[in-house]
Design a protein around this motif. Structure first.
Motif, PDB file in Angstrom:
ATOM      1  N   ALA A  76       0.834  -1.192   0.000  1.00  0.00           N
ATOM      2  CA  ALA A  76       0.000   0.000   0.000  1.00  0.00           C
ATOM      3  C   ALA A  76       0.869   1.242   0.000  1.00  0.00           C
ATOM      4  CB  ALA A  76      -0.922  -0.004   1.215  1.00  0.00           C
ATOM      5  N   GLY A  77       0.466   2.225  -0.800  1.00  0.00           N
ATOM      6  CA  GLY A  77       1.268   3.439  -0.901  1.00  0.00           C
ATOM      7  C   GLY A  77       2.374   3.338  -1.920  1.00  0.00           C
ATOM      8  N   GLN A  78       2.391   2.279  -2.703  1.00  0.00           N
ATOM      9  CA  GLN A  78       3.406   2.116  -3.749  1.00  0.00           C
ATOM     10  C   GLN A  78       3.145   3.107  -4.883  1.00  0.00           C
ATOM     11  OE1 GLN A  78       3.951  -1.963  -5.204  1.00  0.00           O
ATOM     12  NE2 GLN A  78       4.014  -1.176  -7.296  1.00  0.00           N
ATOM     13  N   PRO A  79       4.170   3.786  -5.409  1.00  0.00           N
ATOM     14  CA  PRO A  79       3.945   4.697  -6.533  1.00  0.00           C
ATOM     15  C   PRO A  79       3.393   3.957  -7.758  1.00  0.00           C
ATOM     16  CG  PRO A  79       6.076   5.115  -5.522  1.00  0.00           C
ATOM     17  CD  PRO A  79       5.553   3.854  -4.908  1.00  0.00           C
ATOM     18  N   VAL A  80       2.314   4.497  -8.324  1.00  0.00           N
ATOM     19  CA  VAL A  80       1.744   3.906  -9.535  1.00  0.00           C
ATOM     20  C   VAL A  80       1.704   4.913 -10.675  1.00  0.00           C
ATOM     21  CG1 VAL A  80       0.399   2.172  -8.307  1.00  0.00           C
ATOM     22  CG2 VAL A  80      -0.613   4.427  -8.755  1.00  0.00           C
ATOM     23  N   ALA A  81       1.870   6.200 -10.364  1.00  0.00           N
ATOM     24  CA  ALA A  81       1.913   7.231 -11.399  1.00  0.00           C
ATOM     25  C   ALA A  81       2.682   8.437 -10.880  1.00  0.00           C
ATOM     26  CB  ALA A  81       0.505   7.645 -11.825  1.00  0.00           C
ATOM     27  N   LEU A  82       3.248   9.195 -11.801  1.00  0.00           N
ATOM     28  CA  LEU A  82       4.002  10.400 -11.459  1.00  0.00           C
ATOM     29  C   LEU A  82       3.588  11.503 -12.419  1.00  0.00           C
ATOM     30  CD1 LEU A  82       6.207  12.117 -10.158  1.00  0.00           C
ATOM     31  CD2 LEU A  82       7.907  10.895 -11.545  1.00  0.00           C
ATOM     32  N   VAL A  83       2.977  12.539 -11.858  1.00  0.00           N
ATOM     33  CA  VAL A  83       2.550  13.694 -12.642  1.00  0.00           C
ATOM     34  C   VAL A  83       3.636  14.752 -12.603  1.00  0.00           C
ATOM     35  CG1 VAL A  83       0.816  15.506 -12.921  1.00  0.00           C
ATOM     36  CG2 VAL A  83       0.139  13.245 -12.087  1.00  0.00           C
ATOM     37  N   VAL A  84       3.969  15.325 -13.767  1.00  0.00           N
ATOM     38  CA  VAL A  84       4.901  16.442 -13.839  1.00  0.00           C
ATOM     39  C   VAL A  84       4.170  17.634 -14.427  1.00  0.00           C
ATOM     40  CG1 VAL A  84       7.084  17.299 -14.768  1.00  0.00           C
ATOM     41  CG2 VAL A  84       6.863  14.884 -14.130  1.00  0.00           C
ATOM     42  N   ALA A  85       4.190  18.760 -13.699  1.00  0.00           N
ATOM     43  CA  ALA A  85       3.448  19.948 -14.133  1.00  0.00           C
ATOM     44  C   ALA A  85       4.256  21.205 -13.849  1.00  0.00           C
ATOM     45  CB  ALA A  85       2.100  20.013 -13.421  1.00  0.00           C
ATOM     46  N   ALA A  86       3.786  22.324 -14.400  1.00  0.00           N
ATOM     47  CA  ALA A  86       4.493  23.595 -14.245  1.00  0.00           C
ATOM     48  C   ALA A  86       4.418  24.108 -12.817  1.00  0.00           C
ATOM     49  CB  ALA A  86       3.917  24.626 -15.217  1.00  0.00           C
ATOM     50  N   THR A  87       3.365  23.732 -12.101  1.00  0.00           N
ATOM     51  CA  THR A  87       3.224  24.174 -10.709  1.00  0.00           C
ATOM     52  C   THR A  87       2.911  22.975  -9.826  1.00  0.00           C
ATOM     53  OG1 THR A  87       0.846  24.575 -10.828  1.00  0.00           O
ATOM     54  CG2 THR A  87       2.302  26.396 -11.475  1.00  0.00           C
ATOM     55  N   LEU A  88       3.243  23.128  -8.541  1.00  0.00           N
ATOM     56  CA  LEU A  88       2.948  22.070  -7.582  1.00  0.00           C
ATOM     57  C   LEU A  88       1.443  21.866  -7.463  1.00  0.00           C
ATOM     58  CD1 LEU A  88       3.784  20.089  -5.340  1.00  0.00           C
ATOM     59  CD2 LEU A  88       3.819  22.024  -3.761  1.00  0.00           C
ATOM     60  N   GLU A  89       0.692  22.946  -7.497  1.00  0.00           N
ATOM     61  CA  GLU A  89      -0.755  22.851  -7.354  1.00  0.00           C
ATOM     62  C   GLU A  89      -1.370  22.062  -8.511  1.00  0.00           C
ATOM     63  OE1 GLU A  89       0.832  26.107  -5.001  1.00  0.00           O
ATOM     64  OE2 GLU A  89       1.032  25.587  -7.130  1.00  0.00           O
ATOM     65  N   ALA A  90      -0.904  22.330  -9.717  1.00  0.00           N
ATOM     66  CA  ALA A  90      -1.437  21.621 -10.882  1.00  0.00           C
ATOM     67  C   ALA A  90      -1.103  20.139 -10.818  1.00  0.00           C
ATOM     68  CB  ALA A  90      -0.888  22.233 -12.172  1.00  0.00           C
ATOM     69  N   ALA A  91       0.128  19.837 -10.428  1.00  0.00           N
ATOM     70  CA  ALA A  91       0.535  18.436 -10.334  1.00  0.00           C
ATOM     71  C   ALA A  91      -0.260  17.704  -9.261  1.00  0.00           C
ATOM     72  CB  ALA A  91       2.028  18.351 -10.035  1.00  0.00           C
TER      73      ALA A  91
ATOM     74  N   VAL B   7       8.668  16.276  -3.776  1.00  0.00           N
ATOM     75  CA  VAL B   7       8.733  16.227  -2.318  1.00  0.00           C
ATOM     76  C   VAL B   7       7.636  15.291  -1.828  1.00  0.00           C
ATOM     77  CG1 VAL B   7       8.676  17.550  -0.177  1.00  0.00           C
ATOM     78  CG2 VAL B   7       9.553  18.614  -2.278  1.00  0.00           C
ATOM     79  N   LEU B   8       8.000  14.299  -1.027  1.00  0.00           N
ATOM     80  CA  LEU B   8       6.994  13.391  -0.489  1.00  0.00           C
ATOM     81  C   LEU B   8       6.079  14.131   0.489  1.00  0.00           C
ATOM     82  CD1 LEU B   8       8.885  10.042   0.224  1.00  0.00           C
ATOM     83  CD2 LEU B   8       7.808  10.838  -1.895  1.00  0.00           C
ATOM     84  N   THR B   9       4.808  13.801   0.443  1.00  0.00           N
ATOM     85  CA  THR B   9       3.888  14.333   1.438  1.00  0.00           C
ATOM     86  C   THR B   9       4.159  13.633   2.769  1.00  0.00           C
ATOM     87  OG1 THR B   9       2.194  12.662   1.007  1.00  0.00           O
ATOM     88  CG2 THR B   9       2.150  14.666  -0.359  1.00  0.00           C
ATOM     89  N   ARG B  10       3.583  14.151   3.833  1.00  0.00           N
ATOM     90  CA  ARG B  10       3.769  13.505   5.140  1.00  0.00           C
ATOM     91  C   ARG B  10       3.220  12.078   5.108  1.00  0.00           C
ATOM     92  NH1 ARG B  10       7.422  13.784   8.628  1.00  0.00           N
ATOM     93  NH2 ARG B  10       7.351  16.036   8.286  1.00  0.00           N
ATOM     94  N   GLN B  11       2.080  11.878   4.450  1.00  0.00           N
ATOM     95  CA  GLN B  11       1.524  10.535   4.369  1.00  0.00           C
ATOM     96  C   GLN B  11       2.448   9.612   3.568  1.00  0.00           C
ATOM     97  OE1 GLN B  11      -0.202  13.350   3.790  1.00  0.00           O
ATOM     98  NE2 GLN B  11      -1.513  13.345   5.628  1.00  0.00           N
ATOM     99  N   GLN B  12       3.039  10.144   2.500  1.00  0.00           N
ATOM    100  CA  GLN B  12       3.947   9.325   1.692  1.00  0.00           C
ATOM    101  C   GLN B  12       5.241   9.012   2.415  1.00  0.00           C
ATOM    102  OE1 GLN B  12       4.209  11.776  -1.817  1.00  0.00           O
ATOM    103  NE2 GLN B  12       2.295  10.976  -2.685  1.00  0.00           N
ATOM    104  N   MET B  13       5.605   9.817   3.413  1.00  0.00           N
ATOM    105  CA  MET B  13       6.772   9.498   4.230  1.00  0.00           C
ATOM    106  C   MET B  13       6.578   8.190   4.996  1.00  0.00           C
ATOM    107  SD  MET B  13       9.334  11.629   3.959  1.00  0.00           S
ATOM    108  CE  MET B  13      10.253  11.425   5.489  1.00  0.00           C
ATOM    109  N   PHE B  14       5.320   7.814   5.237  1.00  0.00           N
ATOM    110  CA  PHE B  14       5.036   6.575   5.958  1.00  0.00           C
ATOM    111  C   PHE B  14       5.087   5.355   5.043  1.00  0.00           C
ATOM    112  CE2 PHE B  14       3.772   9.589   9.070  1.00  0.00           C
ATOM    113  CZ  PHE B  14       3.730   8.938  10.288  1.00  0.00           C
ATOM    114  N   THR B  15       5.054   5.574   3.737  1.00  0.00           N
ATOM    115  CA  THR B  15       5.054   4.448   2.797  1.00  0.00           C
ATOM    116  C   THR B  15       6.150   4.562   1.747  1.00  0.00           C
ATOM    117  OG1 THR B  15       3.435   5.593   1.399  1.00  0.00           O
ATOM    118  CG2 THR B  15       2.575   4.064   3.060  1.00  0.00           C
ATOM    119  N   GLY B  16       7.081   5.507   1.947  1.00  0.00           N
ATOM    120  CA  GLY B  16       8.073   5.735   0.905  1.00  0.00           C
ATOM    121  C   GLY B  16       9.516   5.639   1.322  1.00  0.00           C
TER     122      GLY B  16
END
Length: 776
Positions: A110-125, A277-286
């Motif tokens: 659980a929490g395994q990366p399945v997709a990676l979005v790259v965008a011009a802004t952090l909010e868009a991504a 940058v990993l989110t706090r939740q992703q720090m628990f699974t990354g």
């Protein structure tokens, strides 16, 4: 006897409580952490992670996500460029986890990366990642070694240090069977997460197709560089890894994790610098965790409390691919005088990511079992807990039959007991009250080994009176910038403000990472070796210079101390390094050197006025000493019998760690270690849902760590200790030592307060109330 290690040892600013040299940069915001670095053209990456722990991806719909403004690309296993090698294809993979996600449609945790979005802004991504629709074919996962579907196996070799899964010394079972006193107990340690303030971050910048710079929140830039070179099939020199500041790590940033290589691959594909940058939740699974584990210890002793046998077994959860587990048995094998010992490890594969080293891996949970059981034996026999430790004091290392390079544990016991007022302790459990609350006092021993290491440094001394010192180390936030400035200042005879110490870059001389308590000992030794190179060059200048008081002297007859050269037989005859360098017309002079920490240093210095007269040559050359730091914790608790709450009200820690480089930063380190251990003892527990193998409290709201209100004033002291075998300055690492034995000291104090033994960490109010309902 003056040894090679002490003849040039600096005595000016080393050891002083000097303020941090990086303090102003941090409080003004000038210090830039990896997530704060920005380069022209930077775009942002955000991970989409799995909601199941086992199964396969049947479809990924990115239609809505791709319509968001500013999206450059959305990578999945179907279109992400493949690395040259996966971790499993690398002959000597450096990291804890050998599985790389997003290579196929499989989901393993659980929490395994399945997709990676790259965008011009952090909010868009972030918005686009939320809009991705992933459909799974889920399977029932295994959540831990407790799962009925889990199968325990003997790993033969455990991944941490490739240690054997079975260790036997003497005849432990026979000795246990014949012991006058037998004690057997099982101890449980919860899943813990490192939870540093700074989340993991990567900024990948490609220059063309063959040069890469990565700004990474790494405890070991050299390791990250090597891992990237292996996966990308690139020469190491074409990859640069930079980490100037770290906001804590505790082990989770000491390994290589999937998000780094995924970011690097995405950056190359979009031809832009990508920051993730990993989110706090992703720090628990990354970035790994301390594994859930259970250990059983059988302790046999004589009627007067002397240990005759320790039989230890451990069960733990590992990932579907790796055999990582903490070596809990290491501390049981060496801490006390016990002639018979064994340990056995069993693992079960589950749908979790690979665990990783977490502050004091092995020693922290191992000491909880050992120190709790020893207190139980002491109570059974009516022996004071401190006295039983003295009766079992190891005058040498029983695990390898070697003498200690230095050991000041008795002095730690004596001073700690004095500071704490141990002689006033009520030995009878449950008899000490303060109003309605129960009060208890406990103690435990701390120890952490020296992990031998080596590294290089470069020193450049300028004739105008300043110096630049470089080593590719990292500063976890614990003071490496500061203590190495102090070492450099004394080595060159300059005030600290004239030293610029640089670290955190693979372009600098190779140094070990901050982990395993090796950084201070190794980097300090490396700086001294590089300074010696400068000394040698300047001494040669001086003895050839007609204007020097040392003209025509033999270099071997000249000593250097605090930046001054002088004749050994006539100390008044000499001059400073700067005086000679200034007359030479050279604007600067450079030196480099390799420093060793631990057994390698001991071997190197055999026969150089440093030989131990009590050990023969064969033993010395083979690494004839066992090297450890030691300490003692003393704890007072108040237990509310109605609420089950436990409050730490007093804490004393006394340690023997060789030369202390900076009293202020060292005290802070040991205080932080105690706090870290108190967190594991009383509150830290990541709960993994047994049905879905997902964490249910993966944030700092649900995963409780100590705050100021939880911690009393902590008294820390160091006993004087000289270790002539460990490295140039006699420095022992202290990063891990401060939390070893902490959980046991807390548990022992709770037992003294309540008469109930708590064997499951963390010791939460519900467990205390349940124990109090049982007869004492």
């Amino acid at each position: 006897m003056e040894t090679n290690q002490t003849k040039n040892a600096p005595t000016n600013v080393v050891g002083k409580p000097m303020d941090r040299v990086d303090g102003p940069a941090k409080v003004t915001g000038a210090a830039r952490y990896s997530a704060e670095i920005s380069v022209p053209g930077t775009v942002y990456g955000v991970l989409k992670t799995s909601t199941i722990a086992k199964g396969r991806i049947t479809s990924i719909d990115t239609t809505r996500a791709a319509k968001e403004p500013g999206i450059l690309n959305i990578f999945t296993h179907q279109n992400l460029p493949k690395p040259a090698k996966t971790p499993k294809q690398v002959e000597k993979w450096r990291a804890a986890q050998s599985y790389l996600p997003m290579q196929d449609d499989q989901v393993q945790y659980a929490g395994q990366p399945v997709a990676l979005v790259v965008a011009a802004t952090l909010e868009a991504a972030t918005q686009a990642a939320a809009l991705i629709q992933v459909t799974y074919q889920a399977e029932a996962p295994i959540d831990s070694f407790h799962d009925p579907k889990a199968e325990l196996f003997d790993p033969q070799k455990i991944q941490q240090g490739k240690k054997d899964s079975h260790v036997v010394r003497g005849n432990p079972q026979q000795a246990y069977d014949g012991a006058a006193i037998k004690h057997e107990a099982t101890y449980v340690h919860a899943i813990n997460h490192h939870s540093p303030m700074e989340p993991a971050a990567t900024l990948a910048v490609w220059e063309g197709a063959d040069k890469l710079t990565v700004y990474e929140s790494s405890q070991n830039v050299t390791m990250h560089q090597g891992a990237l070179a292996d996966l990308l099939g690139m020469p190491r020199e074409q990859i640069r890894v930079v980490t100037k500041y770290i906001g804590g790590g505790f082990g989770c940033k000491g390994s290589f994790w999937p998000h780094t290589i995924l970011t690097v691959l995405a950056a190359k594909a979009v031809n832009r610098p990508v920051k993730l940058v990993l989110t706090r939740q992703q720090m628990f699974t990354g970035v790994g965790h301390r594994e859930d584990q259970e250990q059983t210890l059988k302790m046999g002793a004589t009627a007067d409390g002397k240990l005759v046998s320790l039989v230890h077994t451990k069960r733990a959860t590992t990932s579907p691919w790796d055999n990582y587990t903490e070596s809990n048995g290491k501390i049981l094998d060496m801490l006390y005088a016990c002639p018979n010992y064994s340990t056995t490890y069993e693992l079960a594969r589950a749908n979790v990511m690979t665990s990783v080293w977490m502050r004091a891996p092995g020693e922290a949970p191992g000491s909880f079992a050992l120190e709790s059981s020893l207190d139980d034996v002491a109570n059974q026999l009516g022996i004071d807990p401190l006295e039983i430790r003295l009766r079992n004091y190891a005058d040498h290392d029983y695990s390898n039959n070697k003498p200690w390079s230095s050991k000041s544990l008795k002095q730690c016991y004596t001073r700690g007991a004095e500071l704490f007022g141990w002689d006033k302790r009520n030995a009878k459990p449950g008899q000490n009250r303060k109003g309605r609350v129960l009060v208890g006092h406990g103690m435990a021993t701390a120890s952490y080994p020296v992990h031998s290491s080596q590294g290089t440094a470069r020193v450049r001394l300028f004739a105008d009176g300043h110096a630049v010192v470089e080593a590719g180390a990292t500063d976890l936030g614990t003071g490496t910038y500061t203590v190495m400035t102090q070492v450099s200042a004394d080595a060159l005879g300059l005030p600290p403000e004239k030293i610029r110490f640089e670290l955190g870059d693979t372009r600098l001389p190779t140094a070990p990472g901050s982990g395993g308590s090796v950084a201070a000992g190794t980097v300090a030794s490396s700086i001294m070796a590089a300074a010696e190179d400068v000394w040698d060059k300047v001494v040669k200048m001086a003895v050839a210079d007609k204007k020097s008081p040392l003209y025509k002297a033999k270099p071997a007859d000249v000593k250097v101390e605090l930046g001054r050269m002088f004749l050994i037989k006539d100390p008044k005859k000499g001059e400073t390094l700067l005086a000679t360098l200034g007359r030479s017309g050279q604007p600067d002079i450079e030196g480099s050197g390799t420093g060793k920490y631990g057994a390698g240093y001991e071997e190197k210095n055999f026969g150089q006025n440093g030989a131990d007269e009590n050990n023969d040559k064969k033993e010395k050359v083979s690494g004839g000493h066992s090297m450890h730091s030691f300490g003692a914790h003393f704890c007072e608790v108040e237990v509310d019998p109605d609420l089950g709450t436990v409050r730490i009200t007093r804490w004393v820690g006394v340690h023997g760690v060789g030369t202390v480089l900076n009293l202020k930063t060292a005290t802070s380190q040991m205080t932080g270690g105690a706090i870290y251990g108190i967190g594991a003892a009383l509150m830290e527990d990541t709960f993994r849902d047994p049905n879905y193998a997902r964490y249910t409290n993966a944030d700092l709201a649900g995963y409780h760590v100590p705050v100021n209100a939880d911690i009393p004033d902590i008294k820390v002291e160091f006993v004087p200790e000289t270790d002539p075998y460990i490295n140039y300055l006699g420095v022992k690492g202290i990063g891990e030592l401060g939390m070893v034995g902490v959980a046991a000291a807390v548990g022992n104090a709770i037992f003294n307060a309540t008469g109930r033994r708590m064997r499951s960490l963390p010791i939460t109010p519900d467990k205390v109330l349940e124990a109090l309902r049982q007869p004492a």
